[in-house]
Design a protein around this motif. Structure first.
Motif, PDB file in Angstrom:
ATOM      1  N   LYS B  13       0.853  -1.189   0.000  1.00 22.15           N
ATOM      2  CA  LYS B  13       0.000   0.000   0.000  1.00 22.15           C
ATOM      3  C   LYS B  13       0.888   1.237   0.000  1.00 22.15           C
ATOM      4  O   LYS B  13       1.859   1.322   0.756  1.00 22.15           O
ATOM      5  CB  LYS B  13      -0.886   0.016   1.247  1.00 22.15           C
ATOM      6  N   SER B  40       0.543  -8.587   7.417  1.00 25.57           N
ATOM      7  CA  SER B  40      -0.884  -8.889   7.532  1.00 25.57           C
ATOM      8  C   SER B  40      -1.077  -9.844   8.703  1.00 25.57           C
ATOM      9  O   SER B  40      -0.112 -10.437   9.195  1.00 25.57           O
ATOM     10  CB  SER B  40      -1.379  -9.533   6.245  1.00 25.57           C
ATOM     11  N   GLN B 126     -13.249  -7.248   6.967  1.00 22.48           N
ATOM     12  CA  GLN B 126     -13.520  -6.370   5.822  1.00 22.48           C
ATOM     13  C   GLN B 126     -14.773  -6.736   5.056  1.00 22.48           C
ATOM     14  O   GLN B 126     -14.809  -6.791   3.837  1.00 22.48           O
ATOM     15  CB  GLN B 126     -12.315  -6.314   4.887  1.00 22.48           C
ATOM     16  N   ASN B 152     -13.462   3.300  12.830  1.00 17.80           N
ATOM     17  CA  ASN B 152     -12.044   3.588  12.756  1.00 17.80           C
ATOM     18  C   ASN B 152     -11.561   4.669  13.705  1.00 17.80           C
ATOM     19  O   ASN B 152     -10.915   5.602  13.299  1.00 17.80           O
ATOM     20  CB  ASN B 152     -11.661   4.024  11.343  1.00 17.80           C
ATOM     21  N   ASN B 201     -18.517  -1.198   5.852  1.00 20.20           N
ATOM     22  CA  ASN B 201     -17.266  -1.534   5.185  1.00 20.20           C
ATOM     23  C   ASN B 201     -17.248  -1.110   3.727  1.00 20.20           C
ATOM     24  O   ASN B 201     -18.139  -1.443   2.970  1.00 20.20           O
ATOM     25  CB  ASN B 201     -17.039  -3.045   5.244  1.00 20.20           C
ATOM     26  N   ALA B 203     -15.400  -2.264   1.512  1.00 16.14           N
ATOM     27  CA  ALA B 203     -15.280  -3.449   0.669  1.00 16.14           C
ATOM     28  C   ALA B 203     -16.630  -3.846   0.098  1.00 16.14           C
ATOM     29  O   ALA B 203     -16.732  -4.210  -1.064  1.00 16.14           O
ATOM     30  CB  ALA B 203     -14.688  -4.604   1.477  1.00 16.14           C
ATOM     31  N   ASN B 287     -10.696  -4.082  15.175  1.00 20.08           N
ATOM     32  CA  ASN B 287      -9.941  -4.638  14.059  1.00 20.08           C
ATOM     33  C   ASN B 287      -8.452  -4.519  14.321  1.00 20.08           C
ATOM     34  O   ASN B 287      -7.986  -3.485  14.781  1.00 20.08           O
ATOM     35  CB  ASN B 287     -10.263  -3.893  12.770  1.00 20.08           C
ATOM     36  N   SER B 289      -6.280  -4.909  11.856  1.00 16.01           N
ATOM     37  CA  SER B 289      -5.629  -4.350  10.681  1.00 16.01           C
ATOM     38  C   SER B 289      -6.616  -3.465   9.955  1.00 16.01           C
ATOM     39  O   SER B 289      -7.271  -3.899   9.037  1.00 16.01           O
ATOM     40  CB  SER B 289      -5.167  -5.463   9.754  1.00 16.01           C
ATOM     41  N   SER B 291      -8.229  -1.202   7.383  1.00 21.21           N
ATOM     42  CA  SER B 291      -7.944  -1.184   5.954  1.00 21.21           C
ATOM     43  C   SER B 291      -7.036  -0.024   5.593  1.00 21.21           C
ATOM     44  O   SER B 291      -7.267   1.106   5.999  1.00 21.21           O
ATOM     45  CB  SER B 291      -9.263  -1.063   5.197  1.00 21.21           C
ATOM     46  N   THR B 293      -6.400   0.579   2.419  1.00 22.76           N
ATOM     47  CA  THR B 293      -6.785   0.969   1.072  1.00 22.76           C
ATOM     48  C   THR B 293      -7.468   2.329   1.157  1.00 22.76           C
ATOM     49  O   THR B 293      -8.344   2.536   1.974  1.00 22.76           O
ATOM     50  CB  THR B 293      -7.790  -0.049   0.501  1.00 22.76           C
TER      51      THR B 293
END
Lengths: 504, 382
Positions: B13, B40, B126, B152, B201, B203, B287, B289, B291, B293
């Motif tokens: 990323k 990850s 996700q 978040n 999300n 995603a 979470n 991890s 995101s 992205t």
């Protein structure tokens, strides 16, 4: 006789307008409320009683503000060329609307069939979910068009600018001899913004600890709200409103109290939206979809925006107000109603930031309408008012030319006239350009000083702040790029430094 | 200094790589000698598995705890919080107080706080495998605000080992996003199978037709705060954010006993919290991890800054990782982080409290708000 009565109603409208926001107004209102409870006051005969009282007490010798022989349009706008410019602008907008109506076969206004009415009632709170095909509708105009169309009209026939080719000549786009305040005069008028007075929106005060100032200031603000003193609220707002009190303070300044009758009025307008379909609705819809729905700050309020703007377009009280300003908006008459109902076609204005303050639609609506009638309409119509868009443009250009002549000259040389960049900021009073907290701090001052001049000052201050970078650009596009993102700016330090720390 | 930091990542990323390159670190492959590995959660499972027996040296650092799942897997989180609650009850701690119906006042579980929730099966992230429960019929009454949730609220946790006792340092990230549904609720139950109604999300939401590429349905927490403070007042808003901080601290305290206190690790958790119509926050999940992205320009800026500020705390000055480093970063190095909980300070504060109350000194108004965990017994949690 007909003429006399219109003149009289205009005069009354003017007095009411002037009274609003004054201390006297809140006093009168309070007195009136108390009087209502007295047994000798009878609502039925109130009008007659007041009239008789005024006659016997010798009141009612108020002099109109202008020469008695002046035609009514002078009340609206004293300068003939301004009236002409506004009229031709309106004609243009109306023509565009009419041709769209014929072209698309959509009437300016129509009654909704019952099924449609029911459907709209059901989805009133979520109009944003609707996705009608609006590709056929094109926006009537953008700020840029307004600027382009406006400039050539704005020539004073008595003023030949070509004669004065000297150092004092004006390099900007606006060539009208209006009086706009320069920095020394602005310092007087905006004295509370000086470097030594505590301000909300400025974190590092020279003298006082910011927490200390803020705590004390919030206490005063609470008191102002408690007292329900409109004039005190306005004075208070000059140093900024604390976030938690802003909604109340603004409503107080604007005398927008959200009484049961206001709620009822809003419901009536809502019914108007549900009963009738206007061509402008599509334009409002399109405008919101194109702007607010795509905006980081405002997209969450999409549904509120439709509600407020659709009601606004049916509010005849807004039309009342156009009797004393230069604009005469096109009206559309609903067929089958014998022209009883008039609907204004005005530019959809800055309502989104207010959604941060009021989550009740009727309250949001009444504050918005007051804001529009007092301030924002001046940004969309051509007049000689010091808060009108023409004066603001001129003031912006003068400030820049006087205090940053090198920058102005440079930008003009590369064909990046500063006004071409700043116009869109000013026409929207910076809504959509600043981060919301900063925008509200700016609007605090608009309300506090009852003037839009801070908008012009801020526009000039932004150029001053980015002057170094702007001196290096060589095209309009790169100048625009330097000024593309204003969301990180802190408005109060910028205004304060520009007004009070610029060498004069 | 002992040479340049050698970094590895298995998450390609730009917000990560740009940050490493900015520090002039050197990229190596995972088989080479590395100092900093942003991995990850799949990779961390392999690295720390019993089979590999991998041991990290003093100058190595990774971005996960080997057993982060104690908090990030929903079933384990619930188990840990229940155990924490029981422990508190045994101690006679007022936090474990119950009301007359035998329900916990402060540490209550609810299957569906407002009326409908998103269910996420354990161990999936996700937006994969999400389904909706409950009826949507009551939603209509709520105004649009209740339909949103805070997402978040990033924070970093940096534990370290001191005198055989672990100390927790929690930093809360001031910025964050609230995620919104891009399709609005409708009362009809036929909408239940509309996957886009409720989800937070990206995603999943990206496939919705209404997805907006400018804002991605996300509102910054600072805008949320401005809105709440304007419409509901400062006290209420401060209380909400205090309660969110309180949730974060309590959730971490709940898992502290079972976490491996690996001094080579730090973790950037993303807390999903939902706010109900009474402005009460509810912990949905954590979470490990968040995101990375970036779906919008603002998103990219925020995430770049998040990584930047995180690295400034865990590897001060971009120097070689050193698990014995000084834990309290200077204020100017914190960026958008604020200290939420500092166990060392909390312990000294407890010791000092009597002294201070006797001498009549008060805590600084700004300073005390940051350490929400320092005063759990006084937390307003109604």
């Amino acid at each position: 006789i007909m003429n006399e009565s219109t003149e009289l109603s205009l005069t009354i409208a003017q007095i009411v307008q002037r009274l609003k926001g004054s201390h006297l107004h809140s006093q009168i209102e309070r007195q009136a409320k108390e009087c209502l409870h007295q047994p000798e006051i009878k609502l039925g005969s109130l009008k007659e009683d007041v009239r008789n009282f005024l006659k016997t007490s010798g009141g009612g010798c108020w002099q109109p503000p202008c020469h008695p022989a002046a035609p009514p349009e002078h009340l609206k706008e004293p300068l003939a060329y301004m009236r002409k410019a506004q009229a031709s602008w309106e004609k243009r907008v109306l023509k565009s609307l009419n041709s769209m109506s014929t072209e698309l076969g959509v009437p300016l206004a129509r009654m909704r069939p019952a099924v449609e009415q029911k459907e709209l009632t059901n989805k009133w709170n979520e109009m944003g979910t609707d996705e009608p095909d609006l590709s056929r509708f094109r926006p009537v105009y953008a700020p840029k068009d307004f600027l382009e169309v406006t400039i050539p009209f704005l020539r004073n026939p008595n003023h030949d600018s070509s004669e004065e080719v000297n150092v004092r000549s004006h390099w900007g786009l606006i060539q009208v001899p209006l009086n706009v305040r320069d920095i020394p005069k602005l310092r007087q008028a905006f004295s509370e913004l000086n470097l030594n007075t505590g301000q909300l929106g400025i974190e590092d005060h020279a003298h006082i600890h910011p927490d200390l100032f803020e705590n004390e200031y919030v206490q005063i603000g609470k008191k102002v709200v408690e007292e329900q003193d409109s004039a005190a609220a306005q004075q208070y707002s000059r140093q900024g409103c604390p976030t938690g009190l802003r909604a109340d303070l603004w409503a107080l300044i604007l005398n927008s109290t959200n009484q049961p009758q206001d709620v009822m009025y809003y419901e009536q307008l809502k019914a108007g939206v549900i009963h009738h379909d206007l061509l402008v609705d599509n334009l409002i819809y399109k405008d919101v979809k194109l702007t607010a729905s795509n905006d980081d700050y405002y997209f969450v309020f999409e549904d509120y925006l439709y509600q407020v703007l659709l009601c606004f377009s049916r509010d005849t009280a807004v039309l009342e107000h156009f009797k004393y300003n230069s604009a005469t908006p096109p009206k559309s008459y609903i067929e089958g109603k014998m022209g009883v109902e008039e609907c204004a076609v005005v530019y959809p204005p800055n309502v989104a930031p207010l959604c941060y303050l009021y989550n009740e639609p009727s309250k949001l609506y009444s504050v918005f309408r007051e804001m529009y009638i007092r301030y924002f309409f001046r940004l969309h119509s051509i007049s000689s008012s010091p808060s009108g868009i023409v004066s603001l443009c001129l003031q912006f250009e003068r400030l820049l030319q006087t205090h940053l002549p090198q920058l102005f000259y440079h930008l003009r040389q590369i064909e990046a006239q500063p006004l071409r960049i700043a116009f869109k900021w000013m026409v929207r009073a910076f809504s959509g350009y600043l981060s919301t907290d900063q925008l509200l701090l700016l609007w605090d001052r608009i309300l506090g000083y009852d003037s839009l001049e801070t908008v012009a000052v801020l526009a000039a201050a932004v150029f001053a702040f980015r002057a170094e970078n702007l001196m290096e650009v060589t095209s309009l596009a790169s100048a625009e790029a330097v000024l593309a993102d204003l969301s990180t700016l802190k408005v109060m330090p910028l205004i304060q430094i520009f007004l009070f720390a610029t060498a004069i | 200094m002992a040479g340049k930091v050698k970094w590895v990542t298995d998450i390609e990323k730009s917000v990560l790589i740009n940050n490493f390159e900015k520090r002039d670190w050197v990229q190596v492959s995972e088989n080479e000698d590395w100092n900093f590995y942003w991995m990850s959660i799949q990779t961390i499972r392999n690295v720390f598995s019993v089979d590999t027996g991998y041991r990290l040296s003093d100058d190595q650092m990774v971005n996960h705890f080997p057993n982060h799942y104690e908090l990030t897997r929903k079933d384990l989180m619930i188990k840990n919080i229940k155990r924490y609650r029981k422990d508190l009850e045994k101690e006679g701690n007022p936090l474990a107080e119950k009301d007359e119906n035998g329900k916990y006042i402060y540490l209550e579980f609810r299957k569906n706080p407002s009326s409908t929730w998103i269910m996420k099966p354990c161990g999936k992230a996700q937006g994969k495998g999400i389904f909706l429960i409950n009826k949507l019929s009551q939603i209509k009454k709520c105004n649009c605000f209740i339909q949103q949730n805070i997402n978040n609220a990033h924070l970093v946790i940096i534990p370290c080992l001191l005198e055989e006792r672990s100390l927790i340092y929690v930093f809360m990230y001031k910025l964050g996003f609230c995620r919104f549904c891009t399709v609005k609720y409708t009362p009809s139950t036929s909408e239940l199978d509309n996957m886009f109604v409720h989800l937070t999300n990206v995603a999943i939401q990206k496939h919705g037709d209404d997805y907006n590429h400018v804002h991605g349905g996300k509102w910054t927490v600072s805008n949320l705060r401005l809105y709440l403070e304007s419409t509901r007042g400062k006290e209420v808003t401060n209380r909400l954010f205090d309660q969110i901080h309180w949730i974060v601290v309590q959730s971490l305290k709940a898992v502290a006993p079972v976490m491996n206190n690996d001094k080579h690790c730090f973790e950037c958790y993303g807390y999903d919290i939902i706010i109900d119509d009474k402005l009460k926050p509810w912990l949905i999940e954590v979470n490990a991890s968040p995101s990375l992205t970036s779906s919008t320009a603002n998103d990219r800026i925020l995430k770049y800054n998040l990584i930047n500020d995180t690295l400034n705390i865990v590897t001060p000055n971009g120097d070689m990782p050193d698990c014995r480093w000084n834990r309290s970063p200077p204020r100017e190095a914190m960026g958008n982080y604020q200290v939420l909980y500092d166990e060392e300070q909390a312990q000294t504060e407890n010791a000092d409290r009597d002294l201070r109350s006797r001498s009549g000194q008060s805590l600084g108004s700004k300073g005390s708000r940051g350490s929400a965990g320092g005063r759990p017994t006084t937390a307003t949690w109604k």
